[in-house]
Enzyme design. Sequence first.
Site, mmCIF file in Angstrom:
data_model
loop_
_atom_site.group_PDB
_atom_site.id
_atom_site.type_symbol
_atom_site.label_atom_id
_atom_site.label_comp_id
_atom_site.label_asym_id
_atom_site.label_seq_id
_atom_site.Cartn_x
_atom_site.Cartn_y
_atom_site.Cartn_z
ATOM 1 N N LYS A 1 64.874 11.596 64.342
ATOM 2 C CA LYS A 1 66.303 11.504 64.964
ATOM 3 C C LYS A 1 66.208 10.277 65.826
ATOM 4 O O LYS A 1 67.172 9.475 66.010
ATOM 5 C CB LYS A 1 66.389 13.325 66.225
ATOM 6 N N ASN A 2 65.405 9.731 66.753
ATOM 7 C CA ASN A 2 65.560 9.001 67.704
ATOM 8 C C ASN A 2 65.263 7.596 66.842
ATOM 9 O O ASN A 2 66.164 6.825 67.666
ATOM 10 C CB ASN A 2 64.537 9.161 69.026
ATOM 11 N N CYS B 1 70.269 16.349 77.998
ATOM 12 C CA CYS B 1 68.727 16.734 78.023
ATOM 13 C C CYS B 1 69.119 17.390 79.590
ATOM 14 O O CYS B 1 68.787 16.161 79.845
ATOM 15 C CB CYS B 1 67.626 16.694 77.470
ATOM 16 N N ARG C 1 68.451 10.514 84.688
ATOM 17 C CA ARG C 1 68.526 9.578 83.811
ATOM 18 C C ARG C 1 69.682 8.598 83.655
ATOM 19 O O ARG C 1 71.066 9.080 82.764
ATOM 20 C CB ARG C 1 68.389 10.298 82.368
ATOM 21 N N ASP D 1 57.943 13.587 75.162
ATOM 22 C CA ASP D 1 58.192 14.297 74.372
ATOM 23 C C ASP D 1 57.457 15.483 73.374
ATOM 24 O O ASP D 1 57.926 16.347 73.008
ATOM 25 C CB ASP D 1 59.085 13.813 73.156
ATOM 26 N N ARG E 1 69.471 21.203 68.270
ATOM 27 C CA ARG E 1 70.540 19.282 68.600
ATOM 28 C C ARG E 1 69.204 18.653 67.687
ATOM 29 O O ARG E 1 69.619 17.372 67.530
ATOM 30 C CB ARG E 1 70.254 18.835 69.798
#
Length: 417
Positions: free
Chosen positions: A22-23, A116, A121, A304, A396
């Site tokens: 995903k990233n 998230c 952030r 993560d 997600r």
Amino acid sequence: MPILTIEGNGPLDGNVVISGAKNAALPCLTACILSAEPVTLLNVPQVEDIKTMCTLLRELGMVVEEDGDRVYVDGGPISSHSTRYDLVKAMRASILALGPMLARLGRAEISLPGGCAIGSRPVDFHIAALKKLGAEITLEHGNIEASATKLYGADIYFDKVSVTGTENLMMAATLAAGTTIIRNAAQEPEIIDLASLLRAMGAKIDGDGTSTINIHGVESLHGATHSVIPDRIETGTYVCAAAITAGHLRIERCLPNHLSRFLEQMHRAGLEFEVGSDFIEVLPHKGLSANDVQTQPHPGFPTDMQAQYMAVMTQAEGRTLITESIFENRFMHAVELKRMGADIRIDGHTALVTGPSLLSGTDVQATDLRASASLVLAGLVADGQTIIHDIQHLSRGYDRLDEKLVLAGARIERSAI
Ligand code: UD1
């Protein structure tokens, strides 16, 4: 709202196939903004964040066709320079559109991102770096408004390693005049994957995968086809699923060298596995022992993986100290794990986990993407039923997590309440 109901039922046994990262896929999608020619991405995971990003690109006027794990993007007809608040709010990675829009369109209007809830952030590094390339940026009414008639290469030092900050700047710099040097750059595999796509589109980049990246600006980028790397966090999550259930799991289509530090720590905790160039076979074990970890930017232990690792350590013998050094508010899963019976003490940036604990199933709340995964893992070994609420967080970023676990013997049902 959909929920997951998990019945703890002993060791997993089977195979899982890893999806694309995903990233990595998210910045690859926004990189398509940089070219007027079509780009085809392969091995794209089918997760909500990807759908959100595809919607964002369509709303800019781009043609986006999703067909399983293949996504075709034509940036030719791009016509808008602004993004919708609710899309950006849903996903922090929307900020990745800022650099490419500025470079290709000379203008970008994007809301300050959400995503998230794992800390404040901010996006100040992104903004400061793009300003150094010559962009004018103002923050008004919760919007970032950026413009530049032309971007110019610059020498940029990030005070703190930032993954999406590095990616945003790298993309913007591909079309800037002259050379951009990014110092203290992120070294994650996703950065290398994005650089590979950009090179395939005609960009001139070297040093990706090290802390200094050089980008020599070009006039324009062309179309390309690119296959996204496997998801290392999804891979690590299945390693944890095998470990927490003392199961036997063959994890296929992954790149174990992308998670060396994590695997090293799992081995220290007593996990046995065989590793090939594209698979990990986790072997059954007779008990894990406590092993301290501290999250760090790549190649360190990934933040993560912290929540999933914590779930596993609730079943290890002894006291494990987990230090979170990247985000200031990333222990929300600990509260829910404690409600299931885990012995965890939080003190600032550290969590002390004492195990093994008998976990018992109950209703728990998913609070962010990786926290949700840690609750699923705990549910696999809890006594009775664990019901996870707010699993939209899970959707997600995990491609069919429940289905893949069920194929390996887990008892999980998705339903709506
Ligand atoms: C990316 C990943 C996320 C992962 C994180 C760290 C994506 C889409 N997301 O997030 O899954 O958890 O890297 O590996 O790739 N910071 C600032 N100012 C900024 C930017 C960052 O202070 O402008 C701080 C953050 O608050 C955090 C640290 O820098 O403390 C690292 O964050 P960063 O690497 O930027 O995370 P993301 O790129 O958002």
